[in-house]
Scaffold this active site. Sequence first.
Site, PDB file in Angstrom:
ATOM      1  CG  ASP A   4     -10.933   1.669   1.727  1.00  0.00           C
ATOM      2  OD1 ASP A   4     -10.225   0.825   1.166  1.00  0.00           O
ATOM      3  OD2 ASP A   4     -10.718   2.893   1.661  1.00  0.00           O
TER       4      ASP A   4
ATOM      5  CD  GLU B 277     -12.912   6.872  -5.661  1.00  0.00           C
ATOM      6  OE1 GLU B 277     -12.819   5.630  -5.685  1.00  0.00           O
ATOM      7  OE2 GLU B 277     -12.038   7.613  -5.177  1.00  0.00           O
TER       8      GLU B 277
ATOM      9  CG  HIS C 142      -5.857  -4.590   1.583  1.00  0.00           C
ATOM     10  ND1 HIS C 142      -4.553  -4.296   1.936  1.00  0.00           N
ATOM     11  CD2 HIS C 142      -6.456  -3.388   1.331  1.00  0.00           C
ATOM     12  CE1 HIS C 142      -4.381  -2.978   1.901  1.00  0.00           C
ATOM     13  NE2 HIS C 142      -5.523  -2.416   1.536  1.00  0.00           N
TER      14      HIS C 142
ATOM     15  CG  ASP D 265      -7.007   3.478  -3.387  1.00  0.00           C
ATOM     16  OD1 ASP D 265      -8.236   3.478  -3.571  1.00  0.00           O
ATOM     17  OD2 ASP D 265      -6.487   3.507  -2.249  1.00  0.00           O
TER      18      ASP D 265
ATOM     19  CG  ASP E  21      -2.237   0.680   1.011  1.00  0.00           C
ATOM     20  OD1 ASP E  21      -2.211   1.788   0.462  1.00  0.00           O
ATOM     21  OD2 ASP E  21      -3.299   0.145   1.411  1.00  0.00           O
TER      22      ASP E  21
ATOM     23  NE  ARG F 268     -11.371   4.199  -3.782  1.00  0.00           N
ATOM     24  CZ  ARG F 268     -10.922   4.934  -2.774  1.00  0.00           C
ATOM     25  NH1 ARG F 268     -10.565   4.366  -1.633  1.00  0.00           N
ATOM     26  NH2 ARG F 268     -10.794   6.243  -2.896  1.00  0.00           N
TER      27      ARG F 268
END
Length: 928
Positions: free
Chosen positions: A610, A515, A668, A512, A398, A594
């Site tokens: 998440d 958006e 994860h 990630d 990450d 994502r």
Amino acid sequence: MKSYQKLTTTVPQPAPCRVEEEGATPEPTGRGKLAPWWVGSGILVAAVLLSALTVWVLRQVSGGWPGPTLPPKCLLVPENHRFDCYPERHVVVTQELCESRGCCFIQSPPPAGGKQGVPWCFYPPDFPSYALESLNQTALGMVGLLVRREKAYYPRDIEMLRLDVEFETDTRLHIKITDAANPRYEVPLEVPRATKRAENPIYSLDFSQDPFGVLLRRRATGTVLLNTTVAPLIFADQFLQVSTLLPSRFLYGLGEHRGPLLHSLDWSTLTLWARDVSPTESFNLYGAHPFYLLMEEGGDAHGVFLLNSNAMEVALQPAPALTWRTIGGVLDFYIFLGPDPNMVIQQYQQVVGFPAMPPLWALGFHLCRWGYGSSNETWQTARAMRNYQIPQDAQWNDIDYMDGYRDFTLDPQKFASLPSLVEDLHKHGQRYVMILDPGISSTNPHGSYWPFDEGLRRGLFLNTTQGQPLIGQVWPGFTAFADFSNPDTQQWWLENLQRFHARVPFDGLWIDMNEPSNFMDGSEEGCPPGELDSPPYTPAVLGDSLSAKTVCASAKQKTSVHYNLHNLYGLMEAKATASALIQIRGKRPFVISRSTFPSQGQYSGHWLGDNRSQWKDMYYSIPGLLSFSLFGIPLVGADICGFSGSTSEELCTRWMQLGAFYPFSRNHNSQNEKAQDPTVFSPAARTAMKDVLLTRYSLLPFLYTLFHRAHLQGDTVARPLFFEFPWDVTTLGLDRQFLWGWSLLVTPVLEPGVDSVTGYVPRGVWYDFYTGSSVNSSGEMLKMSAPLEHLNLHIREGAILPTQKPETTTEATRKNPLRIIVALSQSGTAWGDLFWDDGESLDTFERGSYSYLVFNVTQNIFTSTVLHASAEATEVTVGTLSIFGVREPPRKVLLNGQEKPFSYLDNQVLTVSDLGLSLSQGFSLRWL
């Protein structure tokens, strides 16, 4: 009350359909003038009359209505058919506000629990809409002109619209409505162009003239699939709305949301606007998928796709009915007629694109956490997995590997040994995947951070309305956002990745925060006033603003404004990332994103975000992965054992069992939580986790073949039960079990403290995957033993599954002999197939570098037929054949005519071992 005139005969038969002159008034087609509420719905007549009578009786009993008398036309509208005329949130709708829009106002008791209920303000039957002024035949269908003579209540409504209808295939209809005079933003998505009109469509299409409406029917059953006459069409510059009745309440899709697979039509609203938020019921989540699948009575299915990327909401009501509301673009609908649900999803992907074939290693087990703290600690975890001989194909990191959370950097102290770790992974047949965010740190001294300096020099970031880079805040602090709609950005992205790959030779990428996510609302300066950031209507987005935790809708991008492109951001980044990986590695790309949008399966998979270490989150992962199967993104899974919060040993064991059957399988974990990789648990739990991963790895040939079929023709990999049993109404609401393909039933334990699980077993014979013992179900709920170490798997009669002796990596597993499992049907037949290639080269099917085998059983003869061969198949042998459901003990077994030793058990399992046959050679095996 305005009446409806049906227009045109059933189409697309060209000859009998009258072509009207431009501006002429078309003639009705002979069913008379129908009031809108009765169009296509005879049952509704009774409901309307009953409702009106009830209202009249109540009025007499109570001595009349307080205030003004309600117009009779309002009393004619039953509650379930009240279409909301005042959908604005956070407004107390008064009678005055409602009637200012020309709508009916009837106050209803609010529902319990703060949920939405029957709208108080709703359209009367004669509310002004568009009229169909002309309709002309074209080579592919029709073109029409829609005219509105009275203005609607949103600003800049468009008076003249163009209607385009194309009968693209016998099972696909394309209806597009746009401004007749001015161009409007349209989604820059490549879609197939029809070249000829469908010859034998399984649908018929009618129109009402005034008000305009569409009625679409299935020819075989007469079922009305769309009926848009039930509420007015509104088409303003920033408010587009169309409603339709639905033929049943069995509605699926419309993502991304958390909830059951089957949507509730009890006055619920689904918002589509990409948003960074932990999955929560009723919130708009990371991706936008304006596509639904609906199951009709009797088992037929159809799908509807609105090709529109603007902020959108879909209102559902118990009529059953659905309303699309979007605040930009055009109304561009594709309707897919199936007629079965598998075919609907294939037809949808024929428009948006079939998913990419993943590399074989992508289907192995992946391990990650935020908070390893160092490359040495990451390395320790990978070593521990090897020491316990637990399967693992990929190790991830990450954002903690970065220097100051900046993309394309490496923490020089804590992650100095990362290149050596990656080298070690590669030596052991494993892969390395790292995270990347689209927010690029903007505060470094000039000349010290090439990604920002070079992006700024080339003008590759989202800009404010003033033409300066829009600055938000993400993990590294203040950031600019890459504009992936700009082709030059894709080149810059590639160059950044090339530079970093030279230091750390990663194999896949995890994108990630796309958006895009922003820790601020809009930017460091907020957002400017105007109708992009504050539109006349804002859908029901979390935060009540388009800029909530993202960038300003007014931000400028190369292709358009962010207002139009927001929901495409993740898709565009995924496309750039997949392209870069191909150029860097020369092999199939592996990307997990994502944020997603239709067509993204061509470029990436998806994880469900998440989640939390809770039992309900484990359950919700199943409808999540099944919904993405519908969306054409089969490489999908959730964070196994949960991302935030601390898991328990029992929860993590059960979740590892379920997660071993996610198409994309990754454990994860978040920082500051206890470790949850398999090595940290008790020997019993660790063994249970190891065993279920070995089961997954044994099924890799079967799973890989399912992905080939997804890539080739749009089959689903993880599949809802109703796809295979659409006529069985019990399956329509099932989302605690699922299938792999058409034949492997997965029934996980989803609650604590139990040693059994109750699951639905559809009609037919099903075989225990592990033992071959059979159960003959009449279509019933069955209680199954499920101790902590056991996951229930059943094979459907008539299936043949290619499996393989498992190892701890896909690279090692693929060298082992195959075991072919045959699950005989009650008539003694079975079928299966196997796709085999080198597991990572680009376009192996397209280039012919693959093997494809078909397996058949009939009349006690198993046949393996090689339909296409390649060199890789010569390196693999078929070792064992296990045949479930052999009712009588065989006297002898013949392999290619030669007698062969065998074993036969009381549970009717015949096993023939030590076959030693090359996969590239066809063979037959007969039992007598």
